[in-house]
Write a protein that holds these residues in place. Structure first.
Motif, mmCIF file in Angstrom:
data_model
loop_
_atom_site.group_PDB
_atom_site.id
_atom_site.type_symbol
_atom_site.label_atom_id
_atom_site.label_comp_id
_atom_site.label_asym_id
_atom_site.label_seq_id
_atom_site.Cartn_x
_atom_site.Cartn_y
_atom_site.Cartn_z
ATOM 1 N N ASN A 1 0.813 -1.210 0.000
ATOM 2 C CA ASN A 1 0.000 0.000 0.000
ATOM 3 C C ASN A 1 0.847 1.260 0.000
ATOM 4 O OD1 ASN A 1 -2.723 0.983 -0.029
ATOM 5 N ND2 ASN A 1 -2.462 1.649 2.089
ATOM 6 N N THR A 2 2.133 1.120 0.268
ATOM 7 C CA THR A 2 3.074 2.249 0.244
ATOM 8 C C THR A 2 4.290 1.875 -0.609
ATOM 9 O OG1 THR A 2 4.024 1.467 2.335
ATOM 10 C CG2 THR A 2 2.346 3.203 2.461
ATOM 11 N N ALA A 3 4.024 1.327 -1.787
ATOM 12 C CA ALA A 3 5.112 0.866 -2.661
ATOM 13 C C ALA A 3 6.061 2.005 -3.017
ATOM 14 C CB ALA A 3 4.530 0.238 -3.919
ATOM 15 N N VAL A 4 5.504 3.173 -3.348
ATOM 16 C CA VAL A 4 6.301 4.374 -3.591
ATOM 17 C C VAL A 4 5.632 5.537 -2.855
ATOM 18 C CG1 VAL A 4 7.193 6.024 -5.273
ATOM 19 C CG2 VAL A 4 7.099 3.591 -5.850
ATOM 20 N N VAL A 5 6.388 6.224 -2.022
ATOM 21 C CA VAL A 5 5.878 7.396 -1.297
ATOM 22 C C VAL A 5 6.814 8.565 -1.577
ATOM 23 C CG1 VAL A 5 5.308 8.395 0.932
ATOM 24 C CG2 VAL A 5 4.875 5.972 0.517
ATOM 25 N N VAL B 1 1.950 7.041 -3.533
ATOM 26 C CA VAL B 1 1.449 8.106 -2.660
ATOM 27 C C VAL B 1 2.332 9.335 -2.852
ATOM 28 C CG1 VAL B 1 0.958 8.815 -0.294
ATOM 29 C CG2 VAL B 1 0.629 6.423 -0.977
ATOM 30 N N ILE B 2 1.717 10.460 -3.223
ATOM 31 C CA ILE B 2 2.437 11.713 -3.425
ATOM 32 C C ILE B 2 1.815 12.782 -2.545
ATOM 33 C CG2 ILE B 2 3.176 13.447 -5.090
ATOM 34 C CD1 ILE B 2 2.707 11.390 -7.300
ATOM 35 N N ASP B 3 2.638 13.398 -1.712
ATOM 36 C CA ASP B 3 2.191 14.518 -0.881
ATOM 37 C C ASP B 3 3.132 15.688 -1.107
ATOM 38 O OD1 ASP B 3 -0.073 13.436 0.735
ATOM 39 O OD2 ASP B 3 1.461 12.001 1.355
#
Length: 268
Positions: free
Chosen positions: A10-14, A40-42
């Motif tokens: 669920n957080t493969a790429v953050v 996930v991009i913040d």
């Protein structure tokens, strides 16, 4: 360079920045390849930029991209499987432009801007459907535009508003609300055109509403409005099918007809 992972988590790429934006690194590489995992991009001030400077994704099937400040989001995704945008939001002023290719289904679980436009394009073939959970823009002057090479439908059989905005422009090939009706809220100007297939739209109006264009080839049109607001029908057309229009809520629910063209064999 680019980021590549085979993780299915669920957080493969953050990707996170607490004060700036996340930009495209150039055309040599795809920016992020996250096959079967979630991206996930913040950021604060922007994600990607217009045109060739959009953030390029490949094989991403689950995506969250959120801005905590003012700025725009520009993302291009070369999809190889069904994609779920779990969250795409701009907290300050700014717009969203998401372009998907690959002839894959796209689910928009939550897409929100506080002051800006939303543009979604899903292309590649008739499997490029769009399913809408909640797409929300401001109801003063913003536009939500959704184009699908397949169909556009509600992601669930419910009465929750799928799209809230001042202006809505929907374009499809195989139908709009043809399997589950599209629910609109506070929309004042509606364009909904499909090559063929049924159109089924419900609008909870809070001001006078204009349907500038609502057309299909072979298929039926059903439009139901509530809220005791006037309704103007600029152009409503089917080539082979029926048209049903209702406006309810009280004595202010008047309908003004400018141009309705039904199937002359079956009637309107």
């Amino acid at each position: 360079g680019g980021l590549l992972t085979t993780s299915t988590s669920n957080t493969a790429v953050v990707l996170t920045t607490t004060s700036g934006g996340i930009v495209d690194g150039g055309a040599t590489y795809v920016d992020v390849v996250a096959a079967s995992g979630r991206l996930v991009i913040d950021a604060v001030t922007g994600i990607g930029a217009a045109g060739a400077a959009a953030l390029d994704l490949s094989t991403t099937t689950s995506l969250a991209a959120d801005l905590s400040g003012a700025g725009n989001i520009y993302i291009d995704n070369a999809a190889t499987g069904a994609v779920n945008v779990t969250s795409m939001t701009v907290s300050g002023a700014g717009s969203i432009d998401y372009e998907q290719t690959g002839n894959q289904q796209l689910t928009l679980t939550t897409v929100t801007v506080s002051d800006g436009d939303i543009t979604i394009n899903n292309t590649g073939g008739t499997s490029a459907d769009v399913l809408i959970g909640a797409v929300t823009a401001d109801t003063t002057n913003d536009t939500v535009t959704i184009n699908a090479a397949g169909s556009i439908n509600d992601a669930a059989s419910d009465s929750v508003a799928d799209i809230t905005s001042q202006v809505v422009d929907l374009d499809a090939v195989e139908g709009i609300g043809n399997t589950r009706a599209i629910e609109l809220a506070s929309v004042a100007t509606i364009t909904a055109d499909t090559t063929n297939g049924n159109i089924d739209i419900d609008n909870a109006a809070d001001e006078a509403t204009t349907v500038t264009s609502m057309t299909t080839g072979t298929g039926n049109i059903t439009y139901d409005q509530t809220g005791n607001q006037a309704l103007a029908l600029t152009l409503v057309t089917v080539t082979n099918g029926d048209i049903s229009i209702s406006d309810a809520g009280g004595t202010g629910a008047d309908i003004t007809v400018y141009d309705i063209n039904g199937d002359t064999t079956d009637g309107v």
